[in-house]
Scaffold this motif. Sequence first.
Motif, mmCIF file in Angstrom:
data_model
loop_
_atom_site.group_PDB
_atom_site.id
_atom_site.type_symbol
_atom_site.label_atom_id
_atom_site.label_comp_id
_atom_site.label_asym_id
_atom_site.label_seq_id
_atom_site.Cartn_x
_atom_site.Cartn_y
_atom_site.Cartn_z
ATOM 1 N N LEU A 351 47.257 82.788 45.565
ATOM 2 C CA LEU A 351 45.848 82.959 45.920
ATOM 3 C C LEU A 351 45.136 83.852 44.902
ATOM 4 C CD1 LEU A 351 45.788 83.436 49.808
ATOM 5 C CD2 LEU A 351 44.845 81.530 48.507
ATOM 6 N N SER A 352 45.776 84.972 44.547
ATOM 7 C CA SER A 352 45.163 85.908 43.602
ATOM 8 C C SER A 352 44.997 85.278 42.227
ATOM 9 C CB SER A 352 46.013 87.181 43.504
ATOM 10 O OG SER A 352 46.114 87.828 44.755
ATOM 11 N N ALA A 353 46.041 84.568 41.776
ATOM 12 C CA ALA A 353 45.978 83.951 40.448
ATOM 13 C C ALA A 353 44.894 82.878 40.392
ATOM 14 C CB ALA A 353 47.339 83.350 40.088
ATOM 15 N N LEU A 354 44.830 82.044 41.431
ATOM 16 C CA LEU A 354 43.804 81.006 41.444
ATOM 17 C C LEU A 354 42.409 81.616 41.537
ATOM 18 C CD1 LEU A 354 45.449 78.324 43.759
ATOM 19 C CD2 LEU A 354 45.044 78.154 41.311
ATOM 20 N N GLY A 355 42.287 82.677 42.333
ATOM 21 C CA GLY A 355 41.001 83.361 42.421
ATOM 22 C C GLY A 355 40.577 83.931 41.086
ATOM 23 N N ALA A 356 41.534 84.515 40.357
ATOM 24 C CA ALA A 356 41.226 85.081 39.044
ATOM 25 C C ALA A 356 40.814 83.986 38.062
ATOM 26 C CB ALA A 356 42.440 85.842 38.516
ATOM 27 N N VAL A 357 41.491 82.835 38.105
ATOM 28 C CA VAL A 357 41.128 81.721 37.222
ATOM 29 C C VAL A 357 39.708 81.253 37.523
ATOM 30 C CG1 VAL A 357 41.618 79.300 36.692
ATOM 31 C CG2 VAL A 357 43.485 80.951 36.803
ATOM 32 N N CYS A 358 39.388 81.131 38.807
ATOM 33 C CA CYS A 358 38.048 80.685 39.187
ATOM 34 C C CYS A 358 36.980 81.683 38.719
ATOM 35 C CB CYS A 358 37.968 80.477 40.697
ATOM 36 S SG CYS A 358 38.868 79.017 41.291
ATOM 37 N N ALA A 363 32.682 83.113 34.881
ATOM 38 C CA ALA A 363 32.160 83.972 33.809
ATOM 39 C C ALA A 363 31.850 83.156 32.556
ATOM 40 C CB ALA A 363 33.167 85.078 33.497
ATOM 41 N N ILE A 364 32.746 82.239 32.197
ATOM 42 C CA ILE A 364 32.513 81.387 31.029
ATOM 43 C C ILE A 364 31.254 80.546 31.225
ATOM 44 C CG2 ILE A 364 33.430 79.427 29.713
ATOM 45 C CD1 ILE A 364 36.244 80.560 30.319
ATOM 46 N N LEU A 365 31.116 79.975 32.431
ATOM 47 C CA LEU A 365 29.943 79.164 32.726
ATOM 48 C C LEU A 365 28.666 80.007 32.690
ATOM 49 C CD1 LEU A 365 28.734 76.458 33.601
ATOM 50 C CD2 LEU A 365 29.278 77.065 35.975
ATOM 51 N N VAL A 367 28.081 82.724 30.945
ATOM 52 C CA VAL A 367 27.736 83.045 29.554
ATOM 53 C C VAL A 367 27.030 81.849 28.900
ATOM 54 C CG1 VAL A 367 28.695 83.504 27.273
ATOM 55 C CG2 VAL A 367 29.524 84.780 29.254
ATOM 56 N N SER A 368 27.537 80.646 29.149
ATOM 57 C CA SER A 368 26.926 79.450 28.576
ATOM 58 C C SER A 368 25.497 79.274 29.087
ATOM 59 C CB SER A 368 27.763 78.213 28.907
ATOM 60 O OG SER A 368 29.061 78.300 28.348
ATOM 61 N N LEU A 369 25.318 79.448 30.406
ATOM 62 C CA LEU A 369 23.973 79.297 30.973
ATOM 63 C C LEU A 369 23.017 80.356 30.424
ATOM 64 C CD1 LEU A 369 24.908 78.486 34.686
ATOM 65 C CD2 LEU A 369 24.094 76.887 32.930
ATOM 66 N N ARG A 370 23.533 81.570 30.228
ATOM 67 C CA ARG A 370 22.684 82.630 29.701
ATOM 68 C C ARG A 370 22.267 82.310 28.261
ATOM 69 N NH1 ARG A 370 25.582 86.461 31.297
ATOM 70 N NH2 ARG A 370 26.717 86.984 29.380
ATOM 71 N N ARG A 371 23.167 81.768 27.482
ATOM 72 C CA ARG A 371 22.834 81.397 26.103
ATOM 73 C C ARG A 371 21.815 80.257 26.063
ATOM 74 N NH1 ARG A 371 28.586 81.659 22.758
ATOM 75 N NH2 ARG A 371 28.841 83.926 22.887
ATOM 76 N N LEU A 372 21.957 79.331 26.997
ATOM 77 C CA LEU A 372 21.012 78.225 27.046
ATOM 78 C C LEU A 372 19.620 78.696 27.450
ATOM 79 C CD1 LEU A 372 23.246 75.478 28.722
ATOM 80 C CD2 LEU A 372 22.375 75.459 26.373
ATOM 81 N N ALA A 373 19.566 79.799 28.227
ATOM 82 C CA ALA A 373 18.270 80.300 28.702
ATOM 83 C C ALA A 373 17.540 81.113 27.644
ATOM 84 C CB ALA A 373 18.478 81.137 29.961
ATOM 85 N N ARG A 374 18.244 81.556 26.592
ATOM 86 C CA ARG A 374 17.622 82.364 25.535
ATOM 87 C C ARG A 374 17.222 81.482 24.356
ATOM 88 N NH1 ARG A 374 22.214 86.361 25.929
ATOM 89 N NH2 ARG A 374 22.855 85.449 23.939
ATOM 90 N N PRO A 375 16.323 81.961 23.527
ATOM 91 C CA PRO A 375 16.002 81.217 22.302
ATOM 92 C C PRO A 375 17.258 81.071 21.447
ATOM 93 C CG PRO A 375 14.382 82.923 22.696
ATOM 94 C CD PRO A 375 15.489 83.161 23.675
ATOM 95 N N PRO A 376 17.332 79.998 20.653
ATOM 96 C CA PRO A 376 18.518 79.786 19.803
ATOM 97 C C PRO A 376 18.711 80.940 18.827
ATOM 98 C CG PRO A 376 17.164 77.816 19.899
ATOM 99 C CD PRO A 376 16.357 78.898 20.538
#
Length: 459
Positions: A351-358, A363-365, A367-376
Amino acid sequence: MGPGELDAFVTGQMKRAGVPGLAYAVVGPDGVERQETFGKDGDGEAVTATTPFLWGSLAKPVTASLVVRMAAAGELDLDERVTTYLPGFAMADDEARTITLRHLLSQTGGIPERMDLTDRYDADRRPGDVVDDLADVRLAAGVGAKHVYSSLNYMLLGAVVEEVTGRDFAKVLRERLLVPAGMDTAIVDADDAADRLPPGHRYVLGQPRAFRTAFDPAGLSSGYLGGSLRDAVAFVEANLDGSRVLTPDQRAALRHPEVVTGDDRSYGLGWRTWPVFGGDQPMVWHAGAAPGYQAGLVLLPEQGRAVVVLQNVYGNFQETRLLDTAWGLASLLAGAEPEPHGGEPSYLTILSALGAVCLALVAILAVSLRRLARPPGPVWSRRRAVVGLAGWLVGLVLVGGGLLALPAAFGVTLGQVQLWAPDIAALLDSGLVLVVLAALGRLAVTARAHLAGTRADVA
């Protein structure tokens, strides 16, 4: 050992394992010595001696009893090959055609456990359907070489009974064994279950949650028999004195060790024989689980006594903790100290390992959304962008592959995980969705950066 001490042990076990409702009995040579019920069923009603439970693999010694009785009546021969009764039976290994009924009963035919072939809820599925299911399956061991526990053995026995009698297994079982033994309210089909069986419970993040249990009509002979504490006590009494259903010779045949499974441990025809935990008295026992329910039955031949425990919760990772109740009562009756098992560290670890992976994927997602929201930002070279994207995608594919492979590492399918461990299944599903979203996020970030660079070049 007084009744109060037994009750205190049982209620302590209920608290330790998080059991919502339980019924237990101690049966001796002169009948029931102690019988008690605790807690609530899945509908919130108080558990009583007539509350139905599913018994899971306690169906196996019941089915074995029926088959041994039929052999005694000359209707079948335990040492005949399965193909004598089911001519279409074959597996990927030709050796499988030498499997006998005795091999099925003692689970020594080498047929593997295949959970994708059990716990299936098609209303019209019959025990004989497993014959076709096994056609391309390979043996897990040579015929007669060792004990390989598999519910498929007992599904095949159900098919044999239907072929020999020309009747549904449920009807034969009820008429020839259950009713004569006094198990009048046993659950043997989907209608019984729908009308009388309350919801069972599964563990979600360690806590029991009620859910409506489905019924597998093809699995009656292997794991979907059910009944009340009174029904279970009637089966116990038949196995203690043999006066109502089983003769002494039949009872001895069922318990006789057919294969050694460990130090001082053996398996007979539907029964295990082990030493009592904490002592040296033999206990003849079997346990079972169906979605939402767990049961255990222990015979103490030297005392002419037995214990039966029915519980309305089950989880793969909590199994030994649930088994400890019946095992512990047997130890107490044998004058030994119960030995607790089942810390289930793997459950919390997974449970802990799967929770950590999620969380990492979220977090990765993010960061991507935050980069998409900023100017290039600064434009990377195409080579650097491609290498970076490839690295992310390879990493995410490996994570996704690991999530998909986790059920197989435990010998189950993702569907089985959803049935038996819904919290782990939810984390697996969430992880797989997040892997896809994270990959799409990285693709979008790279594509946007490349597009911005192309526009800058044109300008």
